[in-house]
Design a protein around this motif. Structure first.
Motif, PDB file in Angstrom:
ATOM      1  N   VAL A   1      43.093  16.985  92.859  1.00 42.58           N
ATOM      2  CA  VAL A   1      43.466  16.734  94.246  1.00 42.58           C
ATOM      3  C   VAL A   1      42.352  15.948  94.941  1.00 42.58           C
ATOM      4  CG1 VAL A   1      44.110  17.806  96.432  1.00 42.58           C
ATOM      5  CG2 VAL A   1      44.755  18.889  94.278  1.00 42.58           C
ATOM      6  N   GLY A   2      42.720  14.871  95.617  1.00 37.79           N
ATOM      7  CA  GLY A   2      41.749  14.068  96.368  1.00 37.79           C
ATOM      8  C   GLY A   2      41.651  14.550  97.799  1.00 37.79           C
ATOM      9  N   LEU A   3      40.433  14.684  98.288  1.00 36.33           N
ATOM     10  CA  LEU A   3      40.221  15.278  99.610  1.00 36.33           C
ATOM     11  C   LEU A   3      38.954  14.694 100.229  1.00 36.33           C
ATOM     12  CD1 LEU A   3      40.601  19.085 100.173  1.00 36.33           C
ATOM     13  CD2 LEU A   3      38.467  17.993 100.778  1.00 36.33           C
ATOM     14  N   ASP A   4      38.977  14.521 101.542  1.00 34.97           N
ATOM     15  CA  ASP A   4      37.816  13.990 102.274  1.00 34.97           C
ATOM     16  C   ASP A   4      37.198  15.143 103.072  1.00 34.97           C
ATOM     17  OD1 ASP A   4      36.051  12.719 103.952  1.00 34.97           O
ATOM     18  OD2 ASP A   4      37.581  11.786 105.198  1.00 34.97           O
ATOM     19  N   PRO A   5      36.048  15.638 102.630  1.00 34.58           N
ATOM     20  CA  PRO A   5      35.518  16.877 103.237  1.00 34.58           C
ATOM     21  C   PRO A   5      34.700  16.635 104.492  1.00 34.58           C
ATOM     22  CG  PRO A   5      34.113  16.231 101.445  1.00 34.58           C
ATOM     23  CD  PRO A   5      35.160  15.153 101.565  1.00 34.58           C
ATOM     24  N   SER A   6      35.209  15.811 105.396  1.00 37.14           N
ATOM     25  CA  SER A   6      34.426  15.497 106.600  1.00 37.14           C
ATOM     26  C   SER A   6      35.146  15.943 107.865  1.00 37.14           C
ATOM     27  CB  SER A   6      34.138  13.991 106.649  1.00 37.14           C
ATOM     28  OG  SER A   6      35.347  13.280 106.831  1.00 37.14           O
ATOM     29  N   TYR A   7      35.997  16.930 107.742  1.00 40.23           N
ATOM     30  CA  TYR A   7      36.824  17.260 108.891  1.00 40.23           C
ATOM     31  C   TYR A   7      37.079  18.766 108.975  1.00 40.23           C
ATOM     32  CZ  TYR A   7      40.854  16.859 112.049  1.00 40.23           C
ATOM     33  OH  TYR A   7      41.720  16.967 113.098  1.00 40.23           O
ATOM     34  N   PRO A   8      36.074  19.524 109.340  1.00 40.74           N
ATOM     35  CA  PRO A   8      36.323  20.940 109.536  1.00 40.74           C
ATOM     36  C   PRO A   8      37.251  21.159 110.723  1.00 40.74           C
ATOM     37  CG  PRO A   8      34.099  20.346 110.274  1.00 40.74           C
ATOM     38  CD  PRO A   8      34.710  19.132 109.622  1.00 40.74           C
TER      39      PRO A   8
ATOM     40  N   PHE B   1      39.671  21.534 108.496  1.00 42.55           N
ATOM     41  CA  PHE B   1      40.643  21.160 107.469  1.00 42.55           C
ATOM     42  C   PHE B   1      39.974  21.029 106.102  1.00 42.55           C
ATOM     43  CE2 PHE B   1      43.099  20.536 111.143  1.00 42.55           C
ATOM     44  CZ  PHE B   1      44.414  20.686 110.748  1.00 42.55           C
ATOM     45  N   ALA B   2      38.810  20.437 106.077  1.00 45.78           N
ATOM     46  CA  ALA B   2      38.084  20.316 104.811  1.00 45.78           C
ATOM     47  C   ALA B   2      36.618  20.094 105.117  1.00 45.78           C
ATOM     48  CB  ALA B   2      38.640  19.158 103.995  1.00 45.78           C
ATOM     49  N   GLU B   3      35.786  20.920 104.551  1.00 42.07           N
ATOM     50  CA  GLU B   3      34.346  20.719 104.725  1.00 42.07           C
ATOM     51  C   GLU B   3      33.629  21.157 103.455  1.00 42.07           C
ATOM     52  OE1 GLU B   3      32.430  23.287 107.606  1.00 42.07           O
ATOM     53  OE2 GLU B   3      34.232  24.503 107.696  1.00 42.07           O
ATOM     54  N   TRP B   4      32.454  20.588 103.289  1.00 46.48           N
ATOM     55  CA  TRP B   4      31.652  20.836 102.108  1.00 46.48           C
ATOM     56  C   TRP B   4      30.632  21.909 102.458  1.00 46.48           C
ATOM     57  CZ3 TRP B   4      29.297  16.167  98.976  1.00 46.48           C
ATOM     58  CH2 TRP B   4      28.927  16.620  97.705  1.00 46.48           C
ATOM     59  N   THR B   5      30.842  23.105 101.968  1.00 50.53           N
ATOM     60  CA  THR B   5      29.938  24.213 102.279  1.00 50.53           C
ATOM     61  C   THR B   5      29.100  24.532 101.037  1.00 50.53           C
ATOM     62  OG1 THR B   5      31.398  25.959 101.499  1.00 50.53           O
ATOM     63  CG2 THR B   5      31.776  25.134 103.744  1.00 50.53           C
ATOM     64  N   PRO B   6      28.056  25.328 101.205  1.00 50.38           N
ATOM     65  CA  PRO B   6      27.263  25.714 100.026  1.00 50.38           C
ATOM     66  C   PRO B   6      28.113  26.418  98.965  1.00 50.38           C
ATOM     67  CG  PRO B   6      26.106  26.271 102.045  1.00 50.38           C
ATOM     68  CD  PRO B   6      27.465  25.809 102.458  1.00 50.38           C
ATOM     69  N   ASP B   7      29.211  27.025  99.398  1.00 50.90           N
ATOM     70  CA  ASP B   7      30.070  27.730  98.435  1.00 50.90           C
ATOM     71  C   ASP B   7      31.176  26.849  97.877  1.00 50.90           C
ATOM     72  OD1 ASP B   7      28.615  30.038  98.934  1.00 50.90           O
ATOM     73  OD2 ASP B   7      29.832  30.507 100.702  1.00 50.90           O
ATOM     74  N   GLY B   8      31.183  25.600  98.210  1.00 54.74           N
ATOM     75  CA  GLY B   8      32.219  24.705  97.702  1.00 54.74           C
ATOM     76  C   GLY B   8      33.027  24.100  98.830  1.00 54.74           C
ATOM     77  N   ILE B   9      34.136  23.498  98.461  1.00 58.30           N
ATOM     78  CA  ILE B   9      34.998  22.855  99.455  1.00 58.30           C
ATOM     79  C   ILE B   9      35.877  23.918 100.093  1.00 58.30           C
ATOM     80  CG2 ILE B   9      36.711  21.058  99.848  1.00 58.30           C
ATOM     81  CD1 ILE B   9      33.967  20.068  98.904  1.00 58.30           C
ATOM     82  N   ALA B  10      35.839  23.971 101.403  1.00 61.18           N
ATOM     83  CA  ALA B  10      36.593  25.001 102.113  1.00 61.18           C
ATOM     84  C   ALA B  10      37.397  24.362 103.233  1.00 61.18           C
ATOM     85  CB  ALA B  10      35.629  26.039 102.680  1.00 61.18           C
ATOM     86  N   GLY B  11      38.402  25.109 103.690  1.00 52.66           N
ATOM     87  CA  GLY B  11      39.196  24.628 104.817  1.00 52.66           C
ATOM     88  C   GLY B  11      40.682  24.707 104.534  1.00 52.66           C
ATOM     89  N   ILE B  12      41.452  24.331 105.529  1.00 50.77           N
ATOM     90  CA  ILE B  12      42.912  24.439 105.441  1.00 50.77           C
ATOM     91  C   ILE B  12      43.443  23.633 104.261  1.00 50.77           C
ATOM     92  CG2 ILE B  12      45.053  23.795 106.626  1.00 50.77           C
ATOM     93  CD1 ILE B  12      43.484  24.351 109.289  1.00 50.77           C
TER      94      ILE B  12
ATOM     95  N   VAL C   1      48.546  26.431  87.529  1.00 52.30           N
ATOM     96  CA  VAL C   1      47.531  25.512  86.993  1.00 52.30           C
ATOM     97  C   VAL C   1      46.239  25.658  87.809  1.00 52.30           C
ATOM     98  CG1 VAL C   1      49.251  23.855  86.204  1.00 52.30           C
ATOM     99  CG2 VAL C   1      48.270  23.602  88.488  1.00 52.30           C
ATOM    100  N   GLU C   2      45.157  25.170  87.230  1.00 52.82           N
ATOM    101  CA  GLU C   2      43.867  25.281  87.919  1.00 52.82           C
ATOM    102  C   GLU C   2      43.618  24.027  88.757  1.00 52.82           C
ATOM    103  OE1 GLU C   2      39.127  25.960  86.986  1.00 52.82           O
ATOM    104  OE2 GLU C   2      40.600  26.175  85.380  1.00 52.82           O
ATOM    105  N   THR C   3      43.343  24.235  90.036  1.00 59.30           N
ATOM    106  CA  THR C   3      43.144  23.104  90.950  1.00 59.30           C
ATOM    107  C   THR C   3      41.688  22.646  90.922  1.00 59.30           C
ATOM    108  OG1 THR C   3      44.853  23.982  92.394  1.00 59.30           O
ATOM    109  CG2 THR C   3      43.374  22.335  93.345  1.00 59.30           C
ATOM    110  N   SER C   4      41.501  21.360  90.703  1.00 56.06           N
ATOM    111  CA  SER C   4      40.164  20.762  90.824  1.00 56.06           C
ATOM    112  C   SER C   4      40.187  19.818  92.019  1.00 56.06           C
ATOM    113  CB  SER C   4      39.795  19.969  89.570  1.00 56.06           C
ATOM    114  OG  SER C   4      39.754  20.819  88.464  1.00 56.06           O
ATOM    115  N   ILE C   5      39.305  20.063  92.967  1.00 54.58           N
ATOM    116  CA  ILE C   5      39.262  19.214  94.162  1.00 54.58           C
ATOM    117  C   ILE C   5      38.208  18.133  93.963  1.00 54.58           C
ATOM    118  CG2 ILE C   5      38.674  19.174  96.612  1.00 54.58           C
ATOM    119  CD1 ILE C   5      39.976  21.926  96.831  1.00 54.58           C
ATOM    120  N   LEU C   6      38.637  16.895  94.040  1.00 56.42           N
ATOM    121  CA  LEU C   6      37.711  15.767  93.917  1.00 56.42           C
ATOM    122  C   LEU C   6      37.432  15.250  95.317  1.00 56.42           C
ATOM    123  CD1 LEU C   6      39.262  13.830  90.894  1.00 56.42           C
ATOM    124  CD2 LEU C   6      37.749  15.799  90.898  1.00 56.42           C
TER     125      LEU C   6
END
Lengths: 392, 284
Positions: free
Chosen positions: B70-77, B79-90, B104-109
């Motif tokens: 899954v492609g995601l832009d982690p610059s918008y908390p 909805f998506a942000e890059w935390t020390p624990d990984g990619i988090a958000g809606i 299936v196992e989701t890999s977030i790119l």
């Protein structure tokens, strides 16, 4: 009495056949040409002038990728109507000199006849490198910004030819763009001394062609990259090394890029922060190197109102900050213009960040920030002035 | 009537001639019928997803390998942000929930926004979830899912005096964020109604504060600001629908027809069973 010429029968038959075939071919070509849809007809119209009370208002257009001439014209009409007296526009070297020494001026001719007709000043940003001035791909794969010292003379010759051809249509030449970024320096580590040499070579060539043509150097990108970063060099450090390499005599105006991100324009300058007043740190470098008399032009600046970006502001803040920045520049005698990035993008959604920096959408719908800048430049009542909105 | 009678007569004549032809050439009729049946069978079998039809390679690979990219832009908390624990958000939660439902196992790119569509086009990811809106210029190769969130401009009012629609504000007042889509939307309603006072504020928070303080009847602000405000101010209430919609959708390659279908089905199911609301409530 009519004299008749008797040709051999075989010859006359061949000639008749040839003539008939040629006539039919010509007929087909004429018919097909009539069937082809005609492109929109663009009339230059009467010469116009920019009406403005704020000559510092400027904007960076992006007509490089614009195919349709009517869109070029429409863009420039809207720039003029906004009250911006100057534009920065990018003219790629490969477009003009695809083969060494063979110039094709179609692209800049088309744009500059419209800027001239709209009465706009133009700062011509020159850059990119044609294939013939880069290593062959079987030797080394390079990007379009890859220029080695052995081709500095070629770039300078192009810049001089450009300045000479458009001496009455442009108001300055910006040599290269953001050379302190690896991306803009052919994916190589930034090289202030190398760029200074390019600037000096270009300066000499341009001045020998048109002695009065202002040469803009720098156009440095604000960045907080650490010293050992291969991706970029801090622009303050880059400028210091340019001066140390003798750049002071190689440009007439320092072009700078300054962005506010989430900060208001009055946020104080800080080496560890990217904000609008960071430009003052660059001014400090100029003063330290005894170059205080050289003016600066902000060739890129602005705020984004991208709702999905952590470095963006709200639409209202964007307007307030933009107007405040324009007002600040008028109080800085060492800055002559502030060029807002970016007037319009050919495609709105392809590059999202830029879409939210734009003053006008791709389909020419004006944004509130356009109206605000227009009212400021033209001296009209401003629908977005602070007394028009409430405070809780 | 005469025309109808003529048509009926022509049809009867055709049927009569056909019957005669079948009686005269019974084997040819059988062969023609077989050819017709074979043609229909071939058409059905070669439909996308059928045994001889085009295969959705992305879906097939995902099911066989048990993976999902899954492609995601982690610059918008949030909805998506890059935390020390990984990619988090809606959006990260929705992507993982889709993977869970499909086994299936989701890999977030993670990638910058400008790279998203290129990554989808070149097959680096199976779909994009990054606050995208439907882009008509890309629908030739992109399928956009049903929306998973409407971030549009919504009316917010005091719970004691709730407002559900702009029409109810005739003769009243509304606070908007300066130069926002809500500002434009309110101006449109100002032309439709007898009287509507629009009060501009620089920030949505300020517009909401003015509404809560009773200075205006309602505030028209973006749904994210509205939900975040309502979360800490239970005395305000959001309208059920947005006044100016701004729908976020998932983008998937049109050729991956099975993936596109499954995404739509799963989002519908998540909406029905409350999973989507639970994810949104967790972050907003």
């Amino acid at each position: 009495m009519i004299n008749t010429v008797h040709l051999p029968p075989a010859f006359s038959r061949r000639a008749a056949l040839f003539v008939t075939l040629a006539a039919r071919l010509a007929l087909i070509v004429i018919v097909l040409r009539q069937l082809a849809p005609a492109g929109p007809h663009v009339e230059l119209g009467p010469p116009r002038t920019v009406i403005t009370e704020q000559p510092a208002v400027c904007t960076h257009t992006r007509l490089t990728d614009e195919v349709d001439e009517w869109k070029i014209q429409r863009t420039l009409e809207m720039v003029r109507d906004m009250g911006a007296a100057t534009i920065v526009e990018f003219f790629p070297w490969p477009y003009v000199e695809p083969q060494r020494g063979q110039y094709d001026w179609t692209h800049p001719d088309r744009i500059l006849r419209h800027t001239h007709n709209q009465g706009l000043n133009v700062l011509a940003r020159l850059g990119l490198v044609p294939g013939w001035a880069r290593p062959p791909t079987h030797e080394k794969v390079t990007t379009l910004q890859y220029l080695t010292a052995d081709h500095y003379d070629d770039f300078a010759a192009f810049a001089a030819a450009f300045a000479a051809r458009y001496a009455d249509r442009i108001d300055g030449v910006i040599v290269w763009n953001e050379p302190n970024l690896s991306l803009e320096w052919g994916d190589r580590p930034p090289d202030p001394e190398g760029y200074t040499e390019l600037l000096r070579t270009s300066y000499r060539a341009i001045k020998s062609a048109v002695p009065t043509m202002p040469v803009y150097g720098g156009a440095l990108a604000p960045t907080l990259e650490p010293d050992d970063s291969p991706a970029a060099m801090n622009e303050i450090r880059f400028l210091e090394r340019m001066y140390a390499a003798g750049a002071a005599d190689a440009f007439d105006v320092l072009a700078v890029h300054t962005y506010g991100f989430t900060h208001s324009p009055d946020h104080p300058p800080d080496p560890n922060t990217i904000n609008f007043r960071r430009i003052e740190l660059l001014r400090g470098v100029m003063q330290r190197y005894g170059d205080s008399d050289t003016p600066m032009t902000i060739t890129e600046s602005g705020w984004s109102d991208d709702p999905r970006w952590t470095r963006a502001v709200r639409p209202g803040q964007r307007i307030v900050y933009t107007l405040a920045a324009l007002e600040m520049v008028t109080a800085w005698p060492w800055v002559d213009r502030l060029c807002l990035w970016i007037f319009r993008q050919p495609l709105d959604l392809h590059n999202r960040r830029d879409a939210y920096y734009a003053l006008v959408s791709s389909d020419f719908v004006i944004k509130p920030v356009y109206e605000a800048v227009q009212a400021y430049a033209r001296g009209w009542p401003n629908p977005y002035a602070p007394d028009e909105w409430a405070t809780p | 009537m005469k025309t109808l009678r003529q048509i009926a007569g022509a049809l009867r004549a055709f049927a009569h001639a056909s019957r005669r032809w079948v009686r005269m050439h019974p084997w040819l009729a059988v062969i023609a019928l077989l050819v017709l049946c074979a043609g229909l069978a071939l058409w059905w079998l070669t439909r996308p997803g059928r045994p001889l039809g085009r295969v959705d390679g992305a879906w097939y690979r995902s099911q066989v390998n048990g993976d999902l990219y899954v492609g995601l832009d982690p610059s918008y908390p949030p909805f998506a942000e890059w935390t020390p624990d990984g990619i988090a958000g809606i959006e990260a939660d929705i992507a993982r929930e889709l993977g869970r439902r499909w086994g299936v196992e989701t890999s977030i790119l993670i990638m910058g926004y400008d790279a998203l569509y290129d990554a989808l086009y070149t097959g680096q990811v199976d779909f994009l979830i990054a606050g995208l809106r439907v882009d008509p210029s890309r629908t030739e190769w992109v399928h956009y899912s049903v929306p998973y969130f409407d971030a549009g401009q919504v009316l917010v009012s005091r719970r004691a005096a709730p407002v559900q629609s702009m029409a109810e504000l005739d003769g009243g007042s509304v606070a908007v964020e300066l130069a926002s889509a809500g500002d434009t939307g309110a101006q449109r309603w100002q032309r439709r109604l007898q009287a509507l006072e629009i009060v501009h504020y620089l920030l949505p928070q300020e517009a909401l504060d003015a509404m809560r303080a009773g200075q205006v009847d309602a505030a028209l602000v973006d749904t994210i600001s509205a939900r975040q405000y309502a979360d800490v101010h239970p005395d305000v209430v959001l309208a059920d629908t947005t006044t100016v919609p701004d729908r976020y959708v998932i983008a998937v390659r049109k050729g991956d027809f099975r993936m596109a279908h499954e995404i739509d089905q799963a989002l519908d199911a998540m909406h029905e069973d409350g999973t989507l609301d639970a994810i949104l409530a967790r972050w907003l």
